[in-house]
Design a protein around this motif. Structure first.
Motif, PDB file in Angstrom:
ATOM      1  N   TRP A 111      44.619  53.896  20.748  1.00  0.00           N
ATOM      2  CA  TRP A 111      43.237  53.602  21.710  1.00  0.00           C
ATOM      3  C   TRP A 111      42.342  54.473  21.343  1.00  0.00           C
ATOM      4  CZ3 TRP A 111      41.720  56.723  25.659  1.00  0.00           C
ATOM      5  CH2 TRP A 111      42.396  57.625  26.087  1.00  0.00           C
ATOM      6  N   THR A 112      41.032  54.147  21.969  1.00  0.00           N
ATOM      7  CA  THR A 112      39.957  54.917  21.737  1.00  0.00           C
ATOM      8  C   THR A 112      38.759  54.565  22.815  1.00  0.00           C
ATOM      9  OG1 THR A 112      38.312  56.073  20.041  1.00  0.00           O
ATOM     10  CG2 THR A 112      38.684  53.788  20.017  1.00  0.00           C
ATOM     11  N   CYS A 113      38.026  55.554  22.742  1.00  0.00           N
ATOM     12  CA  CYS A 113      36.779  55.097  23.467  1.00  0.00           C
ATOM     13  C   CYS A 113      35.340  55.085  22.771  1.00  0.00           C
ATOM     14  CB  CYS A 113      36.265  56.613  24.702  1.00  0.00           C
ATOM     15  SG  CYS A 113      37.689  56.601  25.740  1.00  0.00           S
ATOM     16  N   CYS A 114      34.602  53.919  22.658  1.00  0.00           N
ATOM     17  CA  CYS A 114      33.541  53.781  21.948  1.00  0.00           C
ATOM     18  C   CYS A 114      32.554  53.139  22.911  1.00  0.00           C
ATOM     19  CB  CYS A 114      34.012  52.866  20.544  1.00  0.00           C
ATOM     20  SG  CYS A 114      34.320  51.188  21.042  1.00  0.00           S
ATOM     21  N   GLN A 115      31.243  52.903  22.056  1.00  0.00           N
ATOM     22  CA  GLN A 115      30.112  52.307  22.499  1.00  0.00           C
ATOM     23  C   GLN A 115      29.127  52.101  21.516  1.00  0.00           C
ATOM     24  OE1 GLN A 115      27.911  55.008  25.142  1.00  0.00           O
ATOM     25  NE2 GLN A 115      27.145  56.177  23.411  1.00  0.00           N
ATOM     26  N   THR A 124      35.209  48.956  15.407  1.00  0.00           N
ATOM     27  CA  THR A 124      36.210  49.906  16.002  1.00  0.00           C
ATOM     28  C   THR A 124      37.467  49.188  16.174  1.00  0.00           C
ATOM     29  OG1 THR A 124      34.496  51.088  16.834  1.00  0.00           O
ATOM     30  CG2 THR A 124      36.518  51.250  17.946  1.00  0.00           C
TER      31      THR A 124
END
Length: 263
Positions: A111-115, A124
């Motif tokens: 998992w990751t954080c993205c925008q 992503t």
């Protein structure tokens, strides 16, 4: 930073903390470049890798796993507490995986954080899918599980007890916790109670017979009445007492010996 002990015939590396950098606790960071350099210095000495980690950076985990895979000496990974996320496939890269019976191993999807815009978010997601496939392939290859079964377990975020991990092929050996006797009392005291557990037992202290009296040097206790045990109780403190220390009445609680004050 991981710790290293290089004494005796085997070396030990402790991976306790975060895989990669830890911004909140820098002392808990386990960086791949430091790990790989250390293994190059230790090779080909037999190596024990002690693990207690909830994971971290997936790419740092890949690099650490690669360093273990190419290590020229024999390797054994010991899951002391938990090997989760990136730490799970690091453990699996060792030649042998050993877990304490209270330890856990967990696998899940990355998992990751993205925008960003929709195209960037889709990119992503595709990248994460590729990472999941790489991790699943490692787990499948090292455990003997089918790739589909691994992918399903990762999607479900599966937590394995030591026995579950062994059954799934994720570990080779489970180390059972040694039972420690909480107390050992002499028969004179145990006789005052009705429900003394056998594990506690009315066993004599070292250097004393079943009545609590001191034994002659090298002598055997005479047959006397009292509680009978299937096997003698064990006490880390009591078994290490010198004969003189065991004379008279004594109670052993954990690792401490308490004497009865004679009137």
């Amino acid at each position: 930073m991981f710790e290293v002990k290089n004494e005796g015939q085997r070396a030990t590396v402790y991976i306790y903390g975060t895989i990669g950098d830890d911004w909140w606790c820098p002392e808990d960071a386990n960086r791949a470049k430091d790990f790989a350099r250390t293994l190059d210095e230790l090779s080909p000495k037999p190596l024990d890798i002690r693990i207690d980690s909830c994971g971290g950076d997936v790419y740092e985990g890949f690099a650490i796993a690669g360093a273990i895979e190419r290590y020229e000496g024999e390797t054994a990974a010991y899951v002391d507490g938990i090997a989760a996320s990136a730490a799970s496939y690091i453990a699996l890269m060792a030649d042998r995986v050993v877990m304490s019976d209270y330890a856990f191993l967990m696998i899940h999807n990355a998992w990751t954080c993205c925008q960003g815009n929709r195209d960037e978010l889709r990119t992503t997601a595709d990248r994460l899918e590729g990472i999941d496939g790489a991790i699943a392939q490692i787990v499948a290859s090292r455990s003997g599980m089918g790739i589909d079964a691994v992918a399903e377990a990762m999607s479900a975020e599966t937590w394995y007890t030591a026995e579950d991990a062994k059954a799934a092929g994720l570990c080779d050996e489970v180390v059972e916790t040694e039972q420690r006797v909480a107390a050992r009392v002499d028969p004179a005291i145990a006789g005052r109670f009705r429900n003394v557990p056998k594990a506690v037992g009315a066993a004599p202290c070292s250097g004393a017979d079943a009545s609590g009296e001191a034994l002659p040097a090298g002598g055997e206790p005479e047959a006397k009445g009292g509680s009978e045990l299937d096997e003698p109780a064990v006490s880390h403190a009591g078994d290490n007492m010198n004969p003189a220390e065991g004379e008279g009445k004594a109670i052993v609680l954990g690792n401490r010996v308490y004497r009865r004050k004679e009137n």
